[in-house]
Design a protein around this motif. Structure first.
Motif, PDB file in Angstrom:
ATOM      1  N   VAL A  16      -6.252   8.127   8.824  1.00  0.00           N
ATOM      2  CA  VAL A  16      -7.612   7.628   9.035  1.00  0.00           C
ATOM      3  C   VAL A  16      -7.658   7.025  10.432  1.00  0.00           C
ATOM      4  O   VAL A  16      -6.892   6.114  10.735  1.00  0.00           O
ATOM      5  N   ARG A  17      -8.553   7.548  11.262  1.00  0.00           N
ATOM      6  CA  ARG A  17      -8.718   7.059  12.640  1.00  0.00           C
ATOM      7  C   ARG A  17     -10.078   6.402  12.790  1.00  0.00           C
ATOM      8  O   ARG A  17     -11.103   7.043  12.602  1.00  0.00           O
ATOM      9  N   ILE A  18     -10.070   5.117  13.115  1.00  0.00           N
ATOM     10  CA  ILE A  18     -11.293   4.394  13.425  1.00  0.00           C
ATOM     11  C   ILE A  18     -11.090   3.812  14.818  1.00  0.00           C
ATOM     12  O   ILE A  18     -10.300   2.886  14.996  1.00  0.00           O
ATOM     13  N   GLY A  19     -11.759   4.382  15.807  1.00  0.00           N
ATOM     14  CA  GLY A  19     -11.523   3.993  17.190  1.00  0.00           C
ATOM     15  C   GLY A  19     -10.096   4.333  17.571  1.00  0.00           C
ATOM     16  O   GLY A  19      -9.632   5.449  17.356  1.00  0.00           O
ATOM     17  N   ASP A  20      -9.368   3.363  18.107  1.00  0.00           N
ATOM     18  CA  ASP A  20      -7.973   3.576  18.496  1.00  0.00           C
ATOM     19  C   ASP A  20      -6.993   3.272  17.365  1.00  0.00           C
ATOM     20  O   ASP A  20      -5.793   3.459  17.510  1.00  0.00           O
ATOM     21  N   GLU A  21      -7.509   2.774  16.253  1.00  0.00           N
ATOM     22  CA  GLU A  21      -6.658   2.396  15.114  1.00  0.00           C
ATOM     23  C   GLU A  21      -6.362   3.616  14.244  1.00  0.00           C
ATOM     24  O   GLU A  21      -7.265   4.312  13.804  1.00  0.00           O
ATOM     25  N   VAL A  22      -5.068   3.877  14.021  1.00  0.00           N
ATOM     26  CA  VAL A  22      -4.636   4.993  13.179  1.00  0.00           C
ATOM     27  C   VAL A  22      -3.868   4.428  11.995  1.00  0.00           C
ATOM     28  O   VAL A  22      -2.939   3.651  12.161  1.00  0.00           O
ATOM     29  N   THR A  23      -4.271   4.821  10.794  1.00  0.00           N
ATOM     30  CA  THR A  23      -3.617   4.368   9.569  1.00  0.00           C
ATOM     31  C   THR A  23      -3.170   5.595   8.787  1.00  0.00           C
ATOM     32  O   THR A  23      -3.938   6.549   8.624  1.00  0.00           O
ATOM     33  N   LEU A  24      -1.937   5.587   8.301  1.00  0.00           N
ATOM     34  CA  LEU A  24      -1.399   6.694   7.515  1.00  0.00           C
ATOM     35  C   LEU A  24      -1.231   6.270   6.058  1.00  0.00           C
ATOM     36  O   LEU A  24      -0.663   5.214   5.770  1.00  0.00           O
ATOM     37  N   TYR A  25      -1.724   7.099   5.163  1.00  0.00           N
ATOM     38  CA  TYR A  25      -1.584   6.868   3.723  1.00  0.00           C
ATOM     39  C   TYR A  25      -0.689   7.935   3.128  1.00  0.00           C
ATOM     40  O   TYR A  25      -0.711   9.091   3.543  1.00  0.00           O
ATOM     41  N   GLN A  26       0.082   7.550   2.116  1.00  0.00           N
ATOM     42  CA  GLN A  26       1.026   8.458   1.467  1.00  0.00           C
ATOM     43  C   GLN A  26       0.645   8.721   0.016  1.00  0.00           C
ATOM     44  O   GLN A  26      -0.069   7.936  -0.598  1.00  0.00           O
ATOM     45  N   LYS A  27       1.129   9.845  -0.491  1.00  0.00           N
ATOM     46  CA  LYS A  27       0.945  10.227  -1.900  1.00  0.00           C
ATOM     47  C   LYS A  27      -0.497  10.000  -2.343  1.00  0.00           C
ATOM     48  O   LYS A  27      -0.766   9.364  -3.366  1.00  0.00           O
ATOM     49  N   VAL A  28      -1.423  10.555  -1.564  1.00  0.00           N
ATOM     50  CA  VAL A  28      -2.845  10.338  -1.797  1.00  0.00           C
ATOM     51  C   VAL A  28      -3.321  11.193  -2.974  1.00  0.00           C
ATOM     52  O   VAL A  28      -3.061  12.396  -3.037  1.00  0.00           O
ATOM     53  N   THR A  29      -4.008  10.538  -3.904  1.00  0.00           N
ATOM     54  CA  THR A  29      -4.639  11.198  -5.047  1.00  0.00           C
ATOM     55  C   THR A  29      -6.151  11.060  -4.889  1.00  0.00           C
ATOM     56  O   THR A  29      -6.631  10.379  -3.974  1.00  0.00           O
ATOM     57  N   LYS A  30      -6.905  11.662  -5.798  1.00  0.00           N
ATOM     58  CA  LYS A  30      -8.364  11.528  -5.743  1.00  0.00           C
ATOM     59  C   LYS A  30      -8.786  10.069  -5.911  1.00  0.00           C
ATOM     60  O   LYS A  30      -9.739   9.620  -5.283  1.00  0.00           O
ATOM     61  N   GLU A  31      -8.061   9.329  -6.729  1.00  0.00           N
ATOM     62  CA  GLU A  31      -8.368   7.911  -6.922  1.00  0.00           C
ATOM     63  C   GLU A  31      -8.121   7.126  -5.633  1.00  0.00           C
ATOM     64  O   GLU A  31      -8.882   6.233  -5.279  1.00  0.00           O
ATOM     65  N   VAL A  32      -7.052   7.483  -4.915  1.00  0.00           N
ATOM     66  CA  VAL A  32      -6.752   6.826  -3.644  1.00  0.00           C
ATOM     67  C   VAL A  32      -7.820   7.194  -2.608  1.00  0.00           C
ATOM     68  O   VAL A  32      -8.236   6.351  -1.816  1.00  0.00           O
TER      69      VAL A  32
END
Length: 122
Positions: A82-98
């Motif tokens: 997920v990129r919002i401006g210069d901020e990058v966040t990585l999520y793992q083991k993503v499900t539909k609920e996540v």
């Protein structure tokens, strides 16, 4: 659908507004679903489709959902960036609920969903 009058044309135009808005150049948020071979096997295609469907149904039009090339974190897939401006966040083991949590908390409220962060991110 045949166009018989101006009202029919207006209905078609209205039904396409969401698709047109999704194609605009600037987006506030970019969501990248990593779609390498192992990501697809782990369900990344369904995750991408769920992002698009949920964002469209909630009329959230300032988010672009993109397909990524894959990731080196094979055992943690599906991985979503997920990129919002210069901020990058990585999520793992993503499900539909996540996905639903990412949209409601991170994208709409700016709060990172810490329980699903990729190990070592933040």
């Amino acid at each position: 659908m045949k166009i018989k009058n101006r009202q029919d044309l207006e209905k078609i135009k209205a039904s396409q507004q969401i698709k047109l808005a999704m194609r605009e150049a600037y987006k506030r948020v970019y969501v990248v679903v990593e779609m390498g071979d192992s990501g697809i096997k782990a369900g990344a295609k369904d995750i991408l489709q769920h992002f698009v469907k949920t964002l469209n149904s909630q009329l959230i039009l300032d988010v672009a959902v993109l397909q990524g090339p894959g990731t080196e974190h094979k055992n943690l897939e599906p991985v979503v960036e997920v990129r919002i401006g210069d901020e990058v966040t990585l999520y793992q083991k993503v499900t539909k609920e996540v996905v639903d949590m990412i949209i409601s908390e991170h994208i709409l409220k700016g709060k990172v969903v810490k329980a699903h962060l990729l190990k070592g991110d933040r």
